[in-house]
Design an enzyme around this catalytic site. Structure first.
Site, PDB file in Angstrom:
ATOM      1  N   GLY A  14       0.814  -1.212   0.000  1.00 31.60           N
ATOM      2  CA  GLY A  14       0.000   0.000   0.000  1.00 31.60           C
ATOM      3  C   GLY A  14       0.846   1.260   0.000  1.00 31.60           C
ATOM      4  N   VAL A  16       1.191   3.712   2.247  1.00 32.21           N
ATOM      5  CA  VAL A  16       1.954   3.938   3.475  1.00 32.21           C
ATOM      6  C   VAL A  16       2.994   2.841   3.663  1.00 32.21           C
ATOM      7  CG1 VAL A  16       1.817   4.124   5.987  1.00 32.21           C
ATOM      8  CG2 VAL A  16       0.104   5.249   4.565  1.00 32.21           C
ATOM      9  N   CYS A 130      -2.915  11.217  10.673  1.00 31.49           N
ATOM     10  CA  CYS A 130      -1.939  12.063   9.985  1.00 31.49           C
ATOM     11  C   CYS A 130      -2.112  13.539  10.312  1.00 31.49           C
ATOM     12  CB  CYS A 130      -2.013  11.831   8.481  1.00 31.49           C
ATOM     13  SG  CYS A 130      -3.697  11.831   7.816  1.00 31.49           S
ATOM     14  N   GLY A 161      -4.354  10.661   1.408  1.00 35.02           N
ATOM     15  CA  GLY A 161      -4.807  10.222   2.719  1.00 35.02           C
ATOM     16  C   GLY A 161      -5.954   9.238   2.643  1.00 35.02           C
ATOM     17  N   HIS A 250      -0.675  17.533   3.646  1.00 35.20           N
ATOM     18  CA  HIS A 250      -1.796  18.121   4.379  1.00 35.20           C
ATOM     19  C   HIS A 250      -1.404  19.511   4.880  1.00 35.20           C
ATOM     20  CE1 HIS A 250      -3.794  14.413   4.056  1.00 35.20           C
ATOM     21  NE2 HIS A 250      -3.808  14.002   5.312  1.00 35.20           N
TER      22      HIS A 250
END
Length: 346
Positions: A14, A16, A130, A161, A250
């Site tokens: 994935g 992350v 996060c 995200g 972010h």
């Protein structure tokens, strides 16, 4: 102890998980064995780590035999099912999902803020959300010096995200709109929810599902996690979380009220200049301020646009930016692993 470690990465294919592997390699994290785990669907995938090709295996309870540290980022249901199994077999789990964050027996850790909480772990350590991580990393030096009694945050969060599928949807929608083609949103704001909206050239004021109080789950995560990490159950926190059509990074507009009226903007800047894991970017005369495009690929939290509130002497405004896949996920997880080694907890 540090040599001879056996590390497992769960969710290795994935977004992350891939960043975790890159971070382990970039940090030259000392270990003897690395095991890559995933769902049955992704098992068999080949991944290169430090020039060596590794095969991703299907995760099962038996996968954790002999593992010292297990980095989980494969979704909450996987963590709930397999993290306790890993702990039973002697592993320390660092979990990047929300499965255990608010469990009173599970430390929720940002090393720059509450590294000492690692001493209290019972096998599982939770990596915060996060958007929470970058905010508390920026606020902790201010809290230590001047106290903190109120936080109001509006977030501007990247599509990554929400996972790789959301990023692909952003790309495909952008291309379709530029080509004047019809689009059919399928993922944003929440995959599997009642309605889906265009994310390209748009802003969606919903991240995760709505709760009965009108806040989204993402907003409640920020509120509750901030109080837990900072050990401030009575701290006033409010959050509004918005998804923007950018891939990574972010951003947050943060308003705080501290316990003193005599702090200046320069005082706050000087604190942040010396803060671990924080980079100050704040010079209006040179149009210097943090932006997500500049934060991508960097481990630090970037802070700028620091202003004193015009009406309240104890109020300040800040702009906080970070790579949500690094400090917001993979880097914070690896930092926790490094802290465990430093504190001789593994």
């Amino acid at each position: 102890m540090g040599r001879g470690l056996h590390v497992a990465v769960v969710g290795a294919t994935g977004a992350v998980g891939q960043q975790m592997l890159k971070t382990l390699e970039d940090r030259n994290f000392e270990m003897d064995t690395l095991t890559l785990l995933s769902s049955k669907r992704s098992a068999g995938t080949k991944v290169t780590f430090k020039g060596q090709e590794l095969t991703v295996q299907e995760a099962s309870p038996e996968s954790f035999e002999g593992v010292n540290i297990a980095l989980f980022s494969a979704g909450g249901s996987v963590s709930q099912a397999l993290a306790p199994e890993a702990v039973k077999r002697g592993a320390i789990v660092i979990d990047n999902t929300s499965a255990f964050r608010m469990d009173e027996n599970t430390p929720l850790v940002v090393p720059e803020v509450n590294e000492a909480d690692l001493h209290e772990h019972n096998g599982i350590i939770a990596n915060p959300n996060c958007s929470t991580i970058q905010m508390v990393a920026a606020l902790e030096p201010i809290r230590k010096a001047y106290g903190l009694n109120k936080v109001i945050v509006s977030t501007y969060q990247a599509v990554s995200g929400a996972g790789n599928e959301a990023v692909k949807e952003l790309y495909s929608q952008t291309q379709a709109i530029l080509n004047k083609e019809e689009i059919e949103p399928e993922i944003m704001p929440v995959k599997g929810d009642k309605k889906h909206y265009q994310i390209a050239f748009n802003a969606i004021p919903q991240i995760d599902k709505f709760q009965d109080n009108g806040y989204t789950f993402e907003e409640m995560k920020m509120i509750n996690e901030t109080k837990k990490i900072m050990h401030m159950p009575d701290l006033q926190v409010a959050a509004t979380c918005v998804r923007l059509p950018i891939q990574t990074g972010h951003s947050e507009s943060v308003y705080i009220e501290i316990d003193r009226d005599d702090a200046t903007v320069e005082d706050i800047k000087n604190l942040l200049k010396e803060a671990p894991g924080v980079t100050l970017q704040d010079d209006p005369s040179q149009q210097l301020y943090p932006m997500p495009a500049d934060a991508v690929g960097k481990n630090d939290v970037f802070v700028g646009r620091i202003r004193k509130d015009l009406d309240r002497a104890n109020g300040f405004h800040l702009w906080v930016v970070s790579d949500n896949l690094l400090k917001g996920a993979a880097w914070n997880s690896v930092q926790i692993a490094e802290s465990l080694k430093k504190l001789n907890l593994v």
